[in-house]
Design a protein around this motif. Structure first.
Motif, short mmCIF file in Angstrom:
data_model
loop_
_atom_site.label_atom_id
_atom_site.label_comp_id
_atom_site.label_asym_id
_atom_site.label_seq_id
_atom_site.Cartn_x
_atom_site.Cartn_y
_atom_site.Cartn_z
N ALA A 179 13.79 78.11 72.62
CA ALA A 179 12.44 77.86 72.09
C ALA A 179 12.45 77.85 70.56
CB ALA A 179 11.47 78.92 72.61
N LEU A 180 13.20 78.77 69.96
CA LEU A 180 13.27 78.83 68.50
C LEU A 180 13.99 77.61 67.93
CD1 LEU A 180 14.06 82.62 67.98
CD2 LEU A 180 11.96 81.42 67.33
N LEU A 181 15.07 77.20 68.59
CA LEU A 181 15.79 76.01 68.12
C LEU A 181 14.90 74.77 68.21
CD1 LEU A 181 19.38 76.56 69.57
CD2 LEU A 181 18.71 76.53 67.16
N ALA A 182 14.12 74.68 69.29
CA ALA A 182 13.20 73.55 69.42
C ALA A 182 12.16 73.56 68.31
CB ALA A 182 12.51 73.60 70.79
N PHE A 183 11.66 74.75 67.96
CA PHE A 183 10.68 74.85 66.87
C PHE A 183 11.29 74.40 65.55
CE2 PHE A 183 9.37 77.60 63.29
CZ PHE A 183 8.07 77.14 63.12
N LEU A 184 12.50 74.87 65.25
CA LEU A 184 13.11 74.54 63.96
C LEU A 184 13.50 73.08 63.88
CD1 LEU A 184 13.80 76.14 61.38
CD2 LEU A 184 16.14 76.26 62.18
N HIS A 188 11.85 71.93 57.11
CA HIS A 188 11.91 73.24 56.48
C HIS A 188 12.91 73.23 55.34
CE1 HIS A 188 14.96 73.05 59.66
NE2 HIS A 188 15.71 73.82 58.86
N ALA A 189 12.86 74.26 54.51
CA ALA A 189 13.79 74.40 53.39
C ALA A 189 15.12 74.92 53.90
CB ALA A 189 13.20 75.34 52.34
N ASN A 190 16.13 74.87 53.03
CA ASN A 190 17.47 75.29 53.42
C ASN A 190 17.60 76.78 53.63
OD1 ASN A 190 18.44 72.67 53.30
ND2 ASN A 190 18.97 72.83 51.12
N ARG A 191 16.54 77.53 53.28
CA ARG A 191 16.63 78.98 53.44
C ARG A 191 16.79 79.37 54.91
NH1 ARG A 191 12.00 83.30 51.45
NH2 ARG A 191 13.11 85.18 52.07
N VAL A 192 16.24 78.58 55.80
CA VAL A 192 16.35 78.86 57.24
C VAL A 192 17.49 78.02 57.81
CG1 VAL A 192 15.14 78.95 59.44
CG2 VAL A 192 13.88 79.27 57.31
N GLN A 193 18.59 78.67 58.09
CA GLN A 193 19.75 77.99 58.67
C GLN A 193 20.21 78.80 59.88
OE1 GLN A 193 22.60 77.56 55.48
NE2 GLN A 193 21.52 75.84 54.56
N TRP A 194 19.75 78.41 61.03
CA TRP A 194 20.10 79.11 62.26
C TRP A 194 21.32 78.45 62.90
CZ3 TRP A 194 14.43 79.36 64.47
CH2 TRP A 194 13.73 80.36 63.78
N ASN A 195 22.35 79.23 63.10
CA ASN A 195 23.59 78.76 63.70
C ASN A 195 23.45 78.84 65.22
OD1 ASN A 195 26.15 78.12 64.48
ND2 ASN A 195 27.17 79.67 63.22
N SER A 196 23.46 77.70 65.87
CA SER A 196 23.24 77.68 67.33
C SER A 196 24.36 78.38 68.08
CB SER A 196 23.11 76.23 67.82
OG SER A 196 24.27 75.49 67.50
N SER A 197 25.54 78.53 67.46
CA SER A 197 26.65 79.22 68.15
C SER A 197 26.56 80.73 67.99
CB SER A 197 27.98 78.71 67.59
OG SER A 197 28.09 78.99 66.21
N ASP A 198 25.68 81.21 67.13
CA ASP A 198 25.52 82.65 66.92
C ASP A 198 24.35 83.16 67.77
OD1 ASP A 198 25.84 85.16 65.95
OD2 ASP A 198 25.06 84.76 63.94
N THR A 233 6.98 75.41 71.93
CA THR A 233 8.12 76.02 71.23
C THR A 233 7.86 77.52 71.08
OG1 THR A 233 7.16 75.43 69.08
CG2 THR A 233 8.74 73.89 70.05
N LEU A 234 7.14 77.89 70.04
CA LEU A 234 6.86 79.31 69.83
C LEU A 234 6.02 79.90 70.96
CD1 LEU A 234 6.07 79.35 65.99
CD2 LEU A 234 8.23 79.89 67.14
#
Length: 654
Positions: A37-42, A47-57, A92-93
């Motif tokens: 759900a979070l990956l779908a939202f992002l 968004h700015a580069n400050r939010v970088q979620w690694n899908s493998s983590d 999403t959220l």
């Protein structure tokens, strides 16, 4: 026997594999559905580069995401001021069914709040202020019966505030200011502690359940009336009258007399009614024109972003903001100013809303521990008796804000207005040296051993040397309560460089016992007076005695003179803290540190070493030992965190 051995080995192997699988399952626990759900939202939200979620983590390791202790579901999502743009995507959220806290404030989100937010039935706090969200009051939010704080302020919401908001029976904070809500205020029975609907288009009388709040909570609604506002409700907004009883209709004598009215009287009444209607229309037109003009001045434009270096916020309970590039001189004066490279994104209004706890009252002001809505904890120092102008204050803050060193508590932000001067620092959870050294000395106390005392002394000396050599700043208020500790027992100096904010006649009285003799007379601090105060701090570490405590024997004697009197009588061993006696093979180091401390507290300033020399002498004591992390191999121990070598120290302060 062989068969038995094989069977036993198999059992052990099976148990071992099972244990590994069990541990592996524990370590790799992952809230898979929440992660999707979070990956779908992002992925659907620019968004700015400050939010970088690694899908493998693991999602529990992502920026702004917090999971429950078992890492089985996402507990909170906090993404304030990270440059989110556009509409909040549906599906999403709203799928985070276990979410308790959601903060999307200070972004550039637009559109309506998705209706599937009604699925967040366990949500307790929702913060979406300072965006560009539109639509009427989100109906789905009135189904979130566990909400305690709801902040929709500084958006573009319109329409009425629904009476169904009373479904939120646990609500303690409701912030709807700076929107376009219209209509009458409903009577709200929730246990509200914080409430604000200022700068909307509301009208009618204020319900009695809300009249307990300050007038500022209703400001900017020109058609609101009643307590606590000064304007009384006019007949245009009468209180609802009880319905008449149809069985006993009230008498209507005018109806009986109407038959007796002449034709001329009827014409006169008609003309008078027409004139009255015309007058009322003229009054209504003038009121609407005045209301439009007042609304233009009462609702200032919102700032385009809160990630700028300065965040504009008015000093009060109202949350209206000035554009950081314009506005009045008063608005320029009322800013919370952050320094470059900071880690925080909040404003003065957030500080005013934060829960505060008094940490201590010092000679320059009171320090508070402030816990903000998204969980950030900072220390706010409220200065008193500042005598310099705003320009001088700003100049000194610019000097202090540039100082960066691992043994100096960084100044993160400041605020200046006529009535308030605030400084914002990092919160150091381990507390101060004073509390650690002089806390309860009962049976349950854990003594502060020699290695940690030496580590604290060295790290504090490095921080103070950096202030003198690289920052060219006199600390001016060195004492054990201003030596703050990290969990690894490294020390950082705080409250530095504040003396220039107070005039010569208003310089605060420092804690007795730390002040150099010349400062008592001249009230002027120097690099050499800092060395004296640091020498007293070393004596405090060695003796375990506070400089101002009454148990130093002769009444009125200070710590340096008490130590001199004991050493003069050749009772040197009596000087040291009894808690240090249990540690073997430290006598020589204690005596060496005592000699450095006594040189530092010399009565004559020119006979004292510089802080650079004090630090080098302390490191020379232990140059051969490197296994405990206390020693530093750098040629210049006063280097800053960027590794730049400071210039040589001048003999006199600038």
């Amino acid at each position: 026997m062989a068969a038995v051995g094989f069977d036993s080995g198999s059992v052990w192997l099976l148990c071992f594999v099972s244990l590994l699988l069990l541990l592996s399952g524990r370590v790799n626990s992952e809230p898979t559905q929440d992660k999707q759900a979070l990956l779908a939202f992002l992925n659907q939200t620019p968004h700015a580069n400050r939010v970088q979620w690694n899908s493998s983590d693991s999602a529990c390791n992502w920026f702004g995401v917090e999971c429950d202790p078992n890492r089985s579901f996402v507990y909170s999502v906090r993404l304030p001021g990270v440059g989110l743009v556009g509409a909040i995507p549906a599906n999403t959220l709203g799928r985070l069914s276990q979410l308790r806290v959601l903060s999307l404030r200070s972004n550039r989100l637009s559109g309506e709040i998705p209706s599937d937010f009604s699925n967040l039935t366990l949500l307790r706090s929702l913060y979406v202020q300072d965006n560009a969200l539109t639509g009427e009051f989100p109906a789905g939010l009135t189904r979130l019966t566990r909400l305690t704080r709801l902040d929709l302020s500084s958006n573009n919401f319109t329409g009425p505030i629904p009476f169904s908001i009373n479904n939120l029976t646990h609500l303690t904070g409701l912030f709807l200011e700076n929107n376009g809500f219209s209509g009458a205020l409903p009577s709200i029975s929730a246990p509200l502690v914080n409430f604000n609907v200022s700068n909307n288009n509301l009208n009618g009388s204020i319900p009695q359940t809300l009249s307990k709040f300050d007038a500022s909570a209703f400001a900017g609604n020109v058609d609101l009336c009643g307590k606590p506002l000064n304007n009384q409700c006019s007949p245009f907004f009468p209180s609802p009258a009880p319905s008449p009883n149809p069985e006993n209709p009230p008498p209507n004598p005018s109806h009986k007399k109407s038959k007796k009215l002449s034709k001329g009287a009827k014409i006169a009444i008609g003309v008078a009614a027409g004139l009255l209607a015309l007058i009322l229309l003229l009054i209504l037109f003038l009121c609407l024109k005045k209301r439009h003009r007042r609304r233009q001045t009462a609702k200032p434009p919102k700032p385009p972003s809160t990630t700028a270096r300065t965040v504009a916020a008015e000093a009060g309970t109202s949350s209206s903001k000035e554009d950081i590039t314009g506005g009045s001189i008063e608005a320029e004066r009322n800013k919370l100013v952050f320094f470059e490279g900071g880690v925080y994104s909040f404003d003065l209004e957030d500080l005013l809303r934060a829960s505060a706890e008094v940490l201590g009252k010092g000679s320059v002001g009171t320090s508070y521990k402030a816990v903000l809505e998204e969980g950030t904890t900072v220390v706010v120092k409220r200065l008193k008796d500042v005598s310099v102008s705003k320009r001088e204050f700003d100049m000194q803050m610019e000097v202090l804000g540039k100082i960066k060193h691992q043994n100096v508590v960084p100044l993160r932000a400041f605020y200046y207005s006529k009535d308030e001067k605030l400084l914002v620092y990092d919160f150091m959870a381990a507390g101060s040296l004073s509390a650690l050294l002089h806390g309860s000395r009962g049976s349950g106390r854990t003594p502060l051993d020699w290695d940690n005392r030496m580590k604290i002394a060295l790290s504090a000396a490095r921080g103070l040397t950096h202030l003198h050599v690289s920052g060219k700043v006199v600390h001016g208020n060195i004492k054990s309560s201003n030596i703050l500790l990290r969990p690894d027992q490294e020390a950082s100096v705080s409250d530095f460089g504040l003396n220039p904010l107070f005039g010569a006649t208003t310089t605060p009285n420092r804690v007795a016992g730390y002040r150099a003799p010349e400062v008592v007379e001249t009230r002027k601090v120097t690099f050499k007076s800092d060395v004296y105060s640091f020498g007293v701090l070393l004596l405090e570490l060695l003796t375990g005695k506070a400089p101002n405590q009454a148990s130093l024997g002769e009444e009125g004697i200070d710590l340096p003179r008490w130590v001199q009197s004991v050493v003069r009588e050749e009772w040197t061993a009596e000087v040291f803290d009894v808690e240090l006696i249990r540690y073997p093979n430290i006598e020589e180091e204690m005596v060496q540190l005592l000699q450095i401390a006594m040189a530092s507290v010399s009565t004559v300033p020119d006979q004292r070493p510089s802080m650079q020399e004090v630090l080098r002498m302390m490191e020379d004591m232990n140059r051969g030992e490197t296994d405990d992390g206390l020693r530093q191999s750098s040629d210049d121990p006063s280097k800053g965190s960027e590794g730049q070598t400071p210039p040589p120290e001048s003999r006199t302060p600038p």
